[in-house]
Design a protein around this motif. Structure first.
Motif, PDB file in Angstrom:
ATOM      1  N   ALA A  49      -0.103   1.832  14.911  1.00  0.00           N
ATOM      2  CA  ALA A  49       1.301   1.417  14.959  1.00  0.00           C
ATOM      3  C   ALA A  49       1.535   0.220  14.040  1.00  0.00           C
ATOM      4  O   ALA A  49       0.663  -0.635  13.880  1.00  0.00           O
ATOM      5  N   VAL A  50       2.713   0.168  13.440  1.00  0.00           N
ATOM      6  CA  VAL A  50       3.108  -0.917  12.547  1.00  0.00           C
ATOM      7  C   VAL A  50       4.287  -1.652  13.169  1.00  0.00           C
ATOM      8  O   VAL A  50       5.235  -1.034  13.642  1.00  0.00           O
ATOM      9  N   THR A  51       4.216  -2.985  13.163  1.00  0.00           N
ATOM     10  CA  THR A  51       5.335  -3.819  13.591  1.00  0.00           C
ATOM     11  C   THR A  51       5.803  -4.605  12.380  1.00  0.00           C
ATOM     12  O   THR A  51       5.088  -5.496  11.897  1.00  0.00           O
ATOM     13  N   LEU A  52       6.982  -4.256  11.861  1.00  0.00           N
ATOM     14  CA  LEU A  52       7.493  -4.944  10.682  1.00  0.00           C
ATOM     15  C   LEU A  52       7.666  -6.431  10.962  1.00  0.00           C
ATOM     16  O   LEU A  52       8.103  -6.822  12.028  1.00  0.00           O
ATOM     17  N   GLY A  53       7.316  -7.244   9.984  1.00  0.00           N
ATOM     18  CA  GLY A  53       7.407  -8.683  10.132  1.00  0.00           C
ATOM     19  C   GLY A  53       6.156  -9.297  10.744  1.00  0.00           C
ATOM     20  O   GLY A  53       5.960 -10.504  10.689  1.00  0.00           O
ATOM     21  N   THR A  54       5.291  -8.450  11.325  1.00  0.00           N
ATOM     22  CA  THR A  54       4.041  -8.921  11.938  1.00  0.00           C
ATOM     23  C   THR A  54       2.836  -8.284  11.252  1.00  0.00           C
ATOM     24  O   THR A  54       1.913  -8.982  10.844  1.00  0.00           O
ATOM     25  N   THR A  55       2.851  -6.957  11.134  1.00  0.00           N
ATOM     26  CA  THR A  55       1.769  -6.246  10.461  1.00  0.00           C
ATOM     27  C   THR A  55       1.865  -6.517   8.965  1.00  0.00           C
ATOM     28  O   THR A  55       2.918  -6.307   8.366  1.00  0.00           O
ATOM     29  N   VAL A  56       0.776  -6.980   8.378  1.00  0.00           N
ATOM     30  CA  VAL A  56       0.770  -7.289   6.945  1.00  0.00           C
ATOM     31  C   VAL A  56       0.632  -5.988   6.149  1.00  0.00           C
ATOM     32  O   VAL A  56      -0.281  -5.199   6.398  1.00  0.00           O
ATOM     33  N   PRO A  57       1.542  -5.741   5.189  1.00  0.00           N
ATOM     34  CA  PRO A  57       1.422  -4.514   4.395  1.00  0.00           C
ATOM     35  C   PRO A  57       0.183  -4.539   3.501  1.00  0.00           C
ATOM     36  O   PRO A  57      -0.253  -5.599   3.055  1.00  0.00           O
ATOM     37  N   SER A  58      -0.371  -3.370   3.251  1.00  0.00           N
ATOM     38  CA  SER A  58      -1.519  -3.249   2.351  1.00  0.00           C
ATOM     39  C   SER A  58      -1.095  -3.485   0.909  1.00  0.00           C
ATOM     40  O   SER A  58      -1.820  -4.073   0.115  1.00  0.00           O
ATOM     41  N   PHE A  59       0.085  -2.999   0.556  1.00  0.00           N
ATOM     42  CA  PHE A  59       0.685  -3.274  -0.741  1.00  0.00           C
ATOM     43  C   PHE A  59       2.185  -3.076  -0.614  1.00  0.00           C
ATOM     44  O   PHE A  59       2.676  -2.425   0.303  1.00  0.00           O
ATOM     45  N   VAL A  60       2.919  -3.673  -1.547  1.00  0.00           N
ATOM     46  CA  VAL A  60       4.383  -3.652  -1.517  1.00  0.00           C
ATOM     47  C   VAL A  60       4.886  -3.228  -2.889  1.00  0.00           C
ATOM     48  O   VAL A  60       4.381  -3.682  -3.921  1.00  0.00           O
ATOM     49  N   ILE A  61       5.893  -2.348  -2.896  1.00  0.00           N
ATOM     50  CA  ILE A  61       6.521  -1.929  -4.143  1.00  0.00           C
ATOM     51  C   ILE A  61       7.923  -2.547  -4.183  1.00  0.00           C
ATOM     52  O   ILE A  61       8.800  -2.134  -3.423  1.00  0.00           O
ATOM     53  N   PRO A  62       8.140  -3.562  -5.040  1.00  0.00           N
ATOM     54  CA  PRO A  62       9.478  -4.141  -5.151  1.00  0.00           C
ATOM     55  C   PRO A  62      10.347  -3.233  -6.019  1.00  0.00           C
ATOM     56  O   PRO A  62       9.914  -2.770  -7.068  1.00  0.00           O
ATOM     57  N   MET A  63      11.564  -2.976  -5.557  1.00  0.00           N
ATOM     58  CA  MET A  63      12.488  -2.129  -6.307  1.00  0.00           C
ATOM     59  C   MET A  63      13.687  -2.952  -6.762  1.00  0.00           C
ATOM     60  O   MET A  63      14.424  -3.484  -5.938  1.00  0.00           O
ATOM     61  N   PRO A  64      13.900  -3.049  -8.085  1.00  0.00           N
ATOM     62  CA  PRO A  64      15.041  -3.804  -8.598  1.00  0.00           C
ATOM     63  C   PRO A  64      16.369  -3.237  -8.092  1.00  0.00           C
ATOM     64  O   PRO A  64      16.463  -2.072  -7.699  1.00  0.00           O
ATOM     65  N   ALA A  65      17.385  -4.069  -8.135  1.00  0.00           N
ATOM     66  CA  ALA A  65      18.725  -3.674  -7.687  1.00  0.00           C
ATOM     67  C   ALA A  65      19.240  -2.482  -8.495  1.00  0.00           C
ATOM     68  O   ALA A  65      19.042  -2.414  -9.708  1.00  0.00           O
ATOM     69  N   THR A  66      19.883  -1.553  -7.803  1.00  0.00           N
ATOM     70  CA  THR A  66      20.478  -0.336  -8.385  1.00  0.00           C
ATOM     71  C   THR A  66      19.605   0.270  -9.475  1.00  0.00           C
ATOM     72  O   THR A  66      20.068   0.549 -10.577  1.00  0.00           O
ATOM     73  N   THR A  80      -7.683   4.471   3.090  1.00  0.00           N
ATOM     74  CA  THR A  80      -8.871   4.685   3.921  1.00  0.00           C
ATOM     75  C   THR A  80      -8.539   5.149   5.335  1.00  0.00           C
ATOM     76  O   THR A  80      -9.402   5.697   6.019  1.00  0.00           O
ATOM     77  N   LYS A  81      -7.291   4.954   5.776  1.00  0.00           N
ATOM     78  CA  LYS A  81      -6.929   5.318   7.151  1.00  0.00           C
ATOM     79  C   LYS A  81      -5.719   6.237   7.235  1.00  0.00           C
ATOM     80  O   LYS A  81      -5.611   7.057   8.131  1.00  0.00           O
ATOM     81  N   GLY A  82      -4.772   6.064   6.354  1.00  0.00           N
ATOM     82  CA  GLY A  82      -3.533   6.826   6.389  1.00  0.00           C
ATOM     83  C   GLY A  82      -2.468   6.065   5.623  1.00  0.00           C
ATOM     84  O   GLY A  82      -2.773   5.142   4.875  1.00  0.00           O
ATOM     85  N   LEU A  83      -1.201   6.437   5.816  1.00  0.00           N
ATOM     86  CA  LEU A  83      -0.120   5.740   5.122  1.00  0.00           C
ATOM     87  C   LEU A  83       1.148   5.747   5.972  1.00  0.00           C
ATOM     88  O   LEU A  83       1.570   6.791   6.474  1.00  0.00           O
ATOM     89  N   ALA A  84       1.722   4.559   6.112  1.00  0.00           N
ATOM     90  CA  ALA A  84       3.027   4.397   6.740  1.00  0.00           C
ATOM     91  C   ALA A  84       3.865   3.544   5.806  1.00  0.00           C
ATOM     92  O   ALA A  84       3.335   2.685   5.092  1.00  0.00           O
ATOM     93  N   ILE A  85       5.191   3.787   5.780  1.00  0.00           N
ATOM     94  CA  ILE A  85       6.076   3.027   4.897  1.00  0.00           C
ATOM     95  C   ILE A  85       7.324   2.581   5.643  1.00  0.00           C
ATOM     96  O   ILE A  85       7.710   3.180   6.644  1.00  0.00           O
ATOM     97  N   ALA A  86       7.953   1.541   5.108  1.00  0.00           N
ATOM     98  CA  ALA A  86       9.261   1.085   5.581  1.00  0.00           C
ATOM     99  C   ALA A  86       9.897   0.288   4.450  1.00  0.00           C
ATOM    100  O   ALA A  86       9.194  -0.262   3.599  1.00  0.00           O
ATOM    101  N   CYS A  87      11.224   0.208   4.422  1.00  0.00           N
ATOM    102  CA  CYS A  87      11.940  -0.531   3.388  1.00  0.00           C
ATOM    103  C   CYS A  87      12.648  -1.729   4.006  1.00  0.00           C
ATOM    104  O   CYS A  87      13.276  -1.614   5.065  1.00  0.00           O
ATOM    105  N   THR A  88      12.544  -2.867   3.321  1.00  0.00           N
ATOM    106  CA  THR A  88      13.095  -4.118   3.839  1.00  0.00           C
ATOM    107  C   THR A  88      13.695  -4.950   2.708  1.00  0.00           C
ATOM    108  O   THR A  88      13.553  -4.614   1.535  1.00  0.00           O
TER     109      THR A  88
END
Length: 108
Positions: A49-66, A80-88
């Motif tokens: 399980a992932v808790t946003l703001g608490t669980t540290v992401p393995s990597f982050v993809i920044p997306m520029p505006a529009t 190595t374990k799987g993949l979960a994503i969320a956008c913030t």
């Protein structure tokens, strides 16, 4: 190299999406950010399980505006374990962007 799965997530926000629950690789993505500010795709190499703001992401993809971005590679990012994503609105936060991002992932 063939990809076993293409996963599409339209209007993705802070709902954590489990992309895969087994080891593999992220071989590519197409991402569009419709917001007028930068948004971030947090990626977690986990089957837990992932808790946003608490669980540290393995990597982050920044997306520029529009803007959109796409990458496709045979090398991939090893998972190595799987993949979960969320956008913030920040790289490690838990606030949803005003409008969700459109995401297509190539995973194996």
């Amino acid at each position: 190299m063939p990809y076993s799965t293409y996963k599409s997530y339209l209007a993705q926000t802070t709902t954590v999406r489990v992309v895969k629950t087994v080891p593999g690789a992220l071989n590519g993505y197409v991402i569009y950010n419709p917001n007028a500010v930068v948004s971030y795709v947090q990626c977690f190499d986990t089957a837990d399980a992932v808790t946003l703001g608490t669980t540290v992401p393995s990597f982050v993809i920044p997306m520029p505006a529009t803007a959109g971005a796409n990458v496709l590679t045979d090398q991939g990012i090893t998972l190595t374990k799987g993949l979960a994503i969320a956008c913030t609105t920040t790289a490690t936060g838990s606030t949803a962007p005003s409008t969700g991002l459109d995401i297509l992932l190539a995973v194996q």
